[in-house]
Design a protein around this motif. Sequence first.
Motif, PDB file in Angstrom:
ATOM      1  N   LEU A 153       3.197  10.733   6.805  1.00 57.77           N
ATOM      2  CA  LEU A 153       3.250  11.322   4.980  1.00 57.77           C
ATOM      3  C   LEU A 153       2.998   9.126   4.331  1.00 57.77           C
ATOM      4  CD1 LEU A 153       1.451  11.347   2.350  1.00 57.77           C
ATOM      5  CD2 LEU A 153       3.028  12.166   1.268  1.00 57.77           C
ATOM      6  N   SER A 154       4.682   9.254   5.764  1.00 57.25           N
ATOM      7  CA  SER A 154       5.437   7.691   5.047  1.00 57.25           C
ATOM      8  C   SER A 154       4.693   6.562   5.745  1.00 57.25           C
ATOM      9  CB  SER A 154       7.036   7.815   5.703  1.00 57.25           C
ATOM     10  OG  SER A 154       8.003   8.540   4.196  1.00 57.25           O
ATOM     11  N   PHE A 155       4.118   6.507   7.253  1.00 51.63           N
ATOM     12  CA  PHE A 155       3.173   5.695   7.774  1.00 51.63           C
ATOM     13  C   PHE A 155       2.134   5.861   7.062  1.00 51.63           C
ATOM     14  CE2 PHE A 155       0.202   4.797  11.408  1.00 51.63           C
ATOM     15  CZ  PHE A 155       0.497   3.594  11.782  1.00 51.63           C
ATOM     16  N   LEU A 156       0.855   6.461   6.695  1.00 57.17           N
ATOM     17  CA  LEU A 156       0.452   6.481   5.397  1.00 57.17           C
ATOM     18  C   LEU A 156       0.207   5.941   4.739  1.00 57.17           C
ATOM     19  CD1 LEU A 156      -2.913   7.311   5.152  1.00 57.17           C
ATOM     20  CD2 LEU A 156      -1.726   8.917   4.199  1.00 57.17           C
ATOM     21  N   ASP A 157       1.616   5.847   3.917  1.00 55.14           N
ATOM     22  CA  ASP A 157       1.886   5.185   2.638  1.00 55.14           C
ATOM     23  C   ASP A 157       1.935   3.618   2.740  1.00 55.14           C
ATOM     24  OD1 ASP A 157       1.959   6.873   0.515  1.00 55.14           O
ATOM     25  OD2 ASP A 157       3.829   7.726   1.041  1.00 55.14           O
ATOM     26  N   ILE A 158       3.050   2.822   4.018  1.00 55.86           N
ATOM     27  CA  ILE A 158       3.123   2.179   4.255  1.00 55.86           C
ATOM     28  C   ILE A 158       1.977   1.232   4.832  1.00 55.86           C
ATOM     29  CG2 ILE A 158       4.188   0.040   6.427  1.00 55.86           C
ATOM     30  CD1 ILE A 158       5.919   2.349   6.753  1.00 55.86           C
ATOM     31  N   TRP A 159       0.455   1.855   5.241  1.00 58.46           N
ATOM     32  CA  TRP A 159      -0.473   1.364   5.217  1.00 58.46           C
ATOM     33  C   TRP A 159      -1.581   0.967   4.124  1.00 58.46           C
ATOM     34  CZ3 TRP A 159      -4.726   3.351   9.716  1.00 58.46           C
ATOM     35  CH2 TRP A 159      -5.508   3.100   9.797  1.00 58.46           C
ATOM     36  N   TYR A 160      -0.914   1.876   3.416  1.00 56.38           N
ATOM     37  CA  TYR A 160      -2.004   2.628   2.323  1.00 56.38           C
ATOM     38  C   TYR A 160      -1.712   1.184   1.588  1.00 56.38           C
ATOM     39  CZ  TYR A 160      -3.605   5.716  -1.687  1.00 56.38           C
ATOM     40  OH  TYR A 160      -4.824   5.774  -3.215  1.00 56.38           O
ATOM     41  N   THR A 161      -0.324   0.857   1.539  1.00 57.06           N
ATOM     42  CA  THR A 161       0.041  -0.084   0.638  1.00 57.06           C
ATOM     43  C   THR A 161      -0.456  -1.196   0.947  1.00 57.06           C
ATOM     44  OG1 THR A 161       1.830   0.460  -0.322  1.00 57.06           O
ATOM     45  CG2 THR A 161       2.003  -1.292  -1.388  1.00 57.06           C
ATOM     46  N   SER A 162      -0.407  -2.002   1.726  1.00 61.09           N
ATOM     47  CA  SER A 162      -0.431  -2.747   2.872  1.00 61.09           C
ATOM     48  C   SER A 162      -1.968  -3.888   2.817  1.00 61.09           C
ATOM     49  CB  SER A 162       0.096  -3.033   4.264  1.00 61.09           C
ATOM     50  OG  SER A 162       1.526  -2.233   4.077  1.00 61.09           O
ATOM     51  N   ASN A 163      -2.843  -2.469   2.717  1.00 65.39           N
ATOM     52  CA  ASN A 163      -4.158  -2.513   2.641  1.00 65.39           C
ATOM     53  C   ASN A 163      -4.322  -3.741   1.144  1.00 65.39           C
ATOM     54  OD1 ASN A 163      -7.339  -2.986   3.506  1.00 65.39           O
ATOM     55  ND2 ASN A 163      -6.913  -1.184   1.724  1.00 65.39           N
ATOM     56  N   ILE A 164      -3.904  -2.847   0.016  1.00 68.70           N
ATOM     57  CA  ILE A 164      -3.806  -3.293  -1.241  1.00 68.70           C
ATOM     58  C   ILE A 164      -3.819  -4.998  -1.334  1.00 68.70           C
ATOM     59  CG2 ILE A 164      -4.240  -2.678  -3.343  1.00 68.70           C
ATOM     60  CD1 ILE A 164      -5.233  -0.260  -2.222  1.00 68.70           C
ATOM     61  N   VAL A 165      -1.850  -4.184  -1.679  1.00 74.08           N
ATOM     62  CA  VAL A 165      -1.409  -5.129  -2.690  1.00 74.08           C
ATOM     63  C   VAL A 165      -1.025  -7.030  -1.742  1.00 74.08           C
ATOM     64  CG1 VAL A 165       1.469  -5.702  -2.739  1.00 74.08           C
ATOM     65  CG2 VAL A 165       1.058  -3.613  -2.375  1.00 74.08           C
ATOM     66  N   PRO A 166      -1.459  -7.171  -0.963  1.00 72.69           N
ATOM     67  CA  PRO A 166      -1.372  -8.356  -0.708  1.00 72.69           C
ATOM     68  C   PRO A 166      -2.081  -9.511  -0.929  1.00 72.69           C
ATOM     69  CG  PRO A 166      -0.837  -7.333   1.618  1.00 72.69           C
ATOM     70  CD  PRO A 166      -1.579  -5.999   0.639  1.00 72.69           C
ATOM     71  N   LYS A 167      -3.527  -9.256  -1.198  1.00 72.06           N
ATOM     72  CA  LYS A 167      -4.514  -9.496  -2.240  1.00 72.06           C
ATOM     73  C   LYS A 167      -4.398  -9.057  -3.652  1.00 72.06           C
ATOM     74  CE  LYS A 167      -8.125 -11.070   0.943  1.00 72.06           C
ATOM     75  NZ  LYS A 167      -8.539 -12.263   0.844  1.00 72.06           N
ATOM     76  N   MET A 168      -3.038  -8.723  -3.962  1.00 68.27           N
ATOM     77  CA  MET A 168      -3.178  -7.759  -5.457  1.00 68.27           C
ATOM     78  C   MET A 168      -1.546  -9.488  -5.812  1.00 68.27           C
ATOM     79  SD  MET A 168      -0.872  -5.346  -7.518  1.00 68.27           S
ATOM     80  CE  MET A 168      -1.530  -4.022  -6.806  1.00 68.27           C
ATOM     81  N   LEU A 169      -0.956  -9.529  -4.506  1.00 70.12           N
ATOM     82  CA  LEU A 169       0.305 -10.570  -4.423  1.00 70.12           C
ATOM     83  C   LEU A 169      -0.234 -12.390  -5.149  1.00 70.12           C
ATOM     84  CD1 LEU A 169       2.667  -9.012  -2.520  1.00 70.12           C
ATOM     85  CD2 LEU A 169       2.720  -9.318  -4.902  1.00 70.12           C
ATOM     86  N   GLN A 170      -1.664 -12.662  -4.153  1.00 65.98           N
ATOM     87  CA  GLN A 170      -2.635 -13.377  -3.812  1.00 65.98           C
ATOM     88  C   GLN A 170      -3.280 -13.375  -5.298  1.00 65.98           C
ATOM     89  OE1 GLN A 170      -4.793 -13.387   0.257  1.00 65.98           O
ATOM     90  NE2 GLN A 170      -4.941 -15.079  -0.858  1.00 65.98           N
ATOM     91  N   GLY A 171      -3.308 -12.691  -6.074  1.00 62.64           N
ATOM     92  CA  GLY A 171      -3.933 -12.731  -7.324  1.00 62.64           C
ATOM     93  C   GLY A 171      -3.174 -13.076  -8.427  1.00 62.64           C
ATOM     94  N   PHE A 172      -2.149 -12.827  -8.548  1.00 67.25           N
ATOM     95  CA  PHE A 172      -1.462 -13.143  -9.443  1.00 67.25           C
ATOM     96  C   PHE A 172      -1.062 -14.556  -9.748  1.00 67.25           C
ATOM     97  CE2 PHE A 172       0.723  -9.365  -9.332  1.00 67.25           C
ATOM     98  CZ  PHE A 172       0.245  -8.203 -10.697  1.00 67.25           C
TER      99      PHE A 172
END
Length: 318
Positions: A69-88
């Motif tokens: 579950l922890s490994f999945l959460d790392i991948w899960y967040t990394s799929n979305i957050v980088p583009k979100m940060l770019q968007g800011f």
Amino acid sequence: MADVERGNQSDVTKFILRGFRIFYPFQIAPFVLVLLMYLTTMAGNTLIIVTILADRGLHTPMYFFLGNLSFLDIWYTSNIVPKMLQGFLAEKGVAISFSGCVTQLYIFGSQAATESFLLTVMAYDRYLAICNPLRYTVLMNARGCVKLASCSWLGGFLFNPVIMAWIYRLRFCGPNEIDHFFCDFMPLVKLSCSDTHLITLAAFLLSATATLIPFLLTLISYAFIITAIVKNPSSTGRRKAFSTCTSHLTVVSTFYGALAIVYVVPTANSAVNLNKTFSLLYSLVTPLLNPLIYSLRNKDVNDALRTMAARLMDFLRK
């Protein structure tokens, strides 16, 4: 070139993720906040994985699934957050290719399904440990654990290819702005100039299958668990049984509660920003809270973390 030749003759070959434009011109504060949450999520889940691998006392089925579950959460967040940060930091939004958008959507949907399956497997593990303790070690042996985890991962990632291939066949004539911080299904499909009724229905049925059925199985497992705990004549036994389930119940409630909030919110234009805000719950907040929940409410993990910290301090003193 791949986007132009993908076979659906769409005029649109890239999309613009609009993100959270309501923050302009004060985007630095949310950027820093999300970045700190992302780094904390990565560090917390990595620490959980390292702790489980390093401490032999945590080499049990429950912590094996927690590591997944922890490994999945790392991948899960990394799929979305980088583009979100770019968007800011991009006032006009972040560009993403058609293929990149579909890939992000595929990974997101697959990870959500995998997490749903893993949470159900973890509930089944607790059911066997509490309701069938004499058979627990036989049923939850190493091979059985690997099979259950593998089925969760494979099941999650084999759920969406048909929908993704279908999206590739849709025609996108413009506009190309997705009013979200990642490529979610409905904001993307709304931009298509093809008939999307069938694909929307198919996606709904697949999503319901991947979330509702595992959720019901989790509820059934806990119904048996609670019944067994209530019937336990020992108050110490009841407290111990409840303590082993509290962390998992909290994670289940957070995950499914976040999904329910997002997809119950109306889709009117006035609710778009609210929907995006709630989407942060399952894309960032839930992966952030999971390691905190398991470390703060779990004696075994706390003891293992203290042991690791003591060993690290001894090593640094040498």
